[in-house]
Scaffold this active site. Sequence first.
Site, PDB file in Angstrom:
ATOM      1  N   SER A  23      83.929 101.695  60.835  1.00 38.03           N
ATOM      2  CA  SER A  23      84.016 102.577  59.501  1.00 38.03           C
ATOM      3  C   SER A  23      84.635 101.378  58.725  1.00 38.03           C
ATOM      4  O   SER A  23      85.096 101.940  57.875  1.00 38.03           O
ATOM      5  CB  SER A  23      85.120 103.608  60.474  1.00 38.03           C
ATOM      6  OG  SER A  23      86.413 102.870  61.062  1.00 38.03           O
ATOM      7  N   ASN A 110      95.144 103.706  68.086  1.00 35.56           N
ATOM      8  CA  ASN A 110      95.130 104.893  67.508  1.00 35.56           C
ATOM      9  C   ASN A 110      96.117 105.467  67.616  1.00 35.56           C
ATOM     10  O   ASN A 110      95.709 106.579  66.195  1.00 35.56           O
ATOM     11  CB  ASN A 110      94.743 105.974  69.040  1.00 35.56           C
ATOM     12  CG  ASN A 110      93.665 105.496  70.098  1.00 35.56           C
ATOM     13  OD1 ASN A 110      92.290 104.371  69.209  1.00 35.56           O
ATOM     14  ND2 ASN A 110      93.568 105.710  71.217  1.00 35.56           N
ATOM     15  N   HIS A 156      86.077 144.174  37.038  1.00 36.30           N
ATOM     16  CA  HIS A 156      84.619 144.559  37.269  1.00 36.30           C
ATOM     17  C   HIS A 156      83.527 143.880  35.902  1.00 36.30           C
ATOM     18  O   HIS A 156      82.625 144.531  35.707  1.00 36.30           O
ATOM     19  CB  HIS A 156      84.106 146.384  37.678  1.00 36.30           C
ATOM     20  CG  HIS A 156      85.126 146.663  37.918  1.00 36.30           C
ATOM     21  ND1 HIS A 156      84.608 147.382  39.737  1.00 36.30           N
ATOM     22  CD2 HIS A 156      86.371 147.846  38.951  1.00 36.30           C
ATOM     23  CE1 HIS A 156      85.184 147.882  40.792  1.00 36.30           C
ATOM     24  NE2 HIS A 156      86.949 147.782  39.894  1.00 36.30           N
ATOM     25  N   LYS A 283      71.296 123.044  21.217  1.00 40.93           N
ATOM     26  CA  LYS A 283      71.730 123.386  22.910  1.00 40.93           C
ATOM     27  C   LYS A 283      72.775 122.116  23.089  1.00 40.93           C
ATOM     28  O   LYS A 283      73.693 121.389  22.760  1.00 40.93           O
ATOM     29  CB  LYS A 283      71.300 122.925  24.486  1.00 40.93           C
ATOM     30  CG  LYS A 283      70.196 124.089  24.486  1.00 40.93           C
ATOM     31  CD  LYS A 283      70.683 125.485  24.275  1.00 40.93           C
ATOM     32  CE  LYS A 283      71.250 126.186  25.677  1.00 40.93           C
ATOM     33  NZ  LYS A 283      70.418 125.938  27.149  1.00 40.93           N
ATOM     34  N   GLU A 290      80.723 124.136  34.412  1.00 42.69           N
ATOM     35  CA  GLU A 290      79.555 124.426  35.784  1.00 42.69           C
ATOM     36  C   GLU A 290      80.245 123.343  36.861  1.00 42.69           C
ATOM     37  O   GLU A 290      79.806 123.463  37.668  1.00 42.69           O
ATOM     38  CB  GLU A 290      78.581 124.236  34.661  1.00 42.69           C
ATOM     39  CG  GLU A 290      77.957 125.347  33.315  1.00 42.69           C
ATOM     40  CD  GLU A 290      76.936 125.371  33.140  1.00 42.69           C
ATOM     41  OE1 GLU A 290      75.486 124.803  33.330  1.00 42.69           O
ATOM     42  OE2 GLU A 290      76.678 125.819  32.344  1.00 42.69           O
TER      43      GLU A 290
HETATM   44  N1  ARG Z   1      88.310 103.142  63.585  1.00 45.08           N
HETATM   45  C1  ARG Z   1      88.672 104.263  64.152  1.00 45.08           C
HETATM   46  C2  ARG Z   1      89.119 104.936  63.393  1.00 45.08           C
HETATM   47  O1  ARG Z   1      89.006 105.420  62.350  1.00 45.08           O
HETATM   48  C3  ARG Z   1      90.116 103.069  65.096  1.00 45.08           C
HETATM   49  C4  ARG Z   1      90.398 104.346  66.351  1.00 45.08           C
HETATM   50  C5  ARG Z   1      89.567 103.032  67.466  1.00 45.08           C
HETATM   51  N2  ARG Z   1      90.217 103.050  67.931  1.00 45.08           N
HETATM   52  C6  ARG Z   1      89.410 103.336  69.772  1.00 45.08           C
HETATM   53  N3  ARG Z   1      89.576 103.407  71.004  1.00 45.08           N
HETATM   54  N4  ARG Z   1      88.361 102.942  69.353  1.00 45.08           N
HETATM   55  O2  ARG Z   1      89.497 106.261  64.406  1.00 45.08           O
END
Ligand code: ARG
Length: 461
Positions: A23, A110, A156, A283, A290
């Site tokens: 990520s 987490n 309307h 134009k 839009e």
């Molecule tokens: N990159 C992860 C997320 O955004 C972080 C948490 C990852 N935890 C794990 N147990 N793999 O959720």
Amino acid sequence: MASLWGGRFEKDMDELVKKYNASIFFDQRMYNEDIDGSIAHVTMLGRQGIVSEEEKDQIIAGLKEIKQEIADGKIIFNVDDEDIHMGVESRLIKKIGDVGKKLHTSRSRNDQCQVDTRLYLRKEIYEILNSLCYLESVILKKAEKYADQITVGFTHLQHAQPITIGFIFMAYFQMFKRDIERLNDSLDRLNYNPLGACALAGTTMPIDRHLTSELLGFTAPTENAMDTVSDRDYSLEFLSDASISMMHLSRWAEEFAWWNSSEFSYIAIDDSFCTGSSIMPQKKNPDMAELIRGKVGRVYGDLMQLLTVMKGTALAYNKDFQEDKESLFDAVDTWKATIDIFAKMLDKTEFRMDQIEKQLGKGFLNATDIAEHFAKQGIPFREAHSIVGHMVKMCENKNCDFEDLTDEDLQSIDSRVSKELLGDISIKNCVDARVSFGGTAPSEVRRQIKVGREWLNSLEK
Ligand code: ARG
């Protein structure tokens, strides 16, 4: 490169897995928040004697350097970093050695990713609130300017009743006021500290979650660790807030597009907010209006994406939840940019009263006012409604206005009515008389502006 979590593994990750799993390419946007969270965490570990004072200081110094290096573009993250949490931690260990390995005590990614996202979103919400307040200030300024100017009110998309332009502005003011209140309300629920929830069940270490809450400006720690690591309600609330507000913006954008059309020409959108055509030299298109109308679709999509990700997920953390970020970032960027561009476009837009006046005589805008006028003189409203209906039909047949009907015409409809009874039915008189609370009369619009301004000033404090 062996991962920070690689102890029990015998094989490296497959290259495709690495890429799919990472990520870092999007969550690095939250590097400031990640490092601020880590500094608060290690400050607490120090205060609780879990790391020594000296270790705490070393870790904080290292984290601050890393923050600066990222800001200066000296750190380029890559797929091996996996996510921003490990990207920072692995660099810390490289920079300060083994002591850096103590940072992740009593913490899990987490809870860490939740700290980052909440801090990030809190910062963005402040900015969006500022943008919305600016938009409201532009609306108030324009409402004041156009408090007496009369235009056609539609239902309307048919001519309904005459209203003031300031009244339209104040209608939108109310929508954005609710957006601000809704967002402030969501902010209150978002501002709780996930740090210390750890993986899902808290920790055996003597941590102090109240301290990290205070250090990070959170109201208090979240109550239940398992809920904390699997909760994305605050993002969903934000996305709902964004969707509703984008819907409001799209409605006004739609009105801009048709007010600007050749058929209406009620407004002329400033050149700097229009684009031309590559083939038709004449134009001048209202592209921003839009695009605003179009972009609401993305934000609805962002909301649906996260609702769908969260659906049916069991407690506690699941990797699905990593999919909470890109749509959130997209909605933040889109909503913020849309408010800013709309406020600027609004500020530069003036109404073409000469064009609007041409329309005020059409569609019997004062029909309801005449019926109310008759009712005030004792004719039951239902009968008054029917009399005016017949007057409309007669005018249509004769191709004339109410004012052109003669006493004989009126009395052929109902013996109780006459030109005298009709009184002053000018559009201006009709609008001025709509002084009921929340009505369109200039005096009432000025009251609404006053109340609106007081509310806005009370927020800015
Ligand atoms: N990159 C992860 C997320 O955004 C972080 C948490 C990852 N935890 C794990 N147990 N793999 O959720």
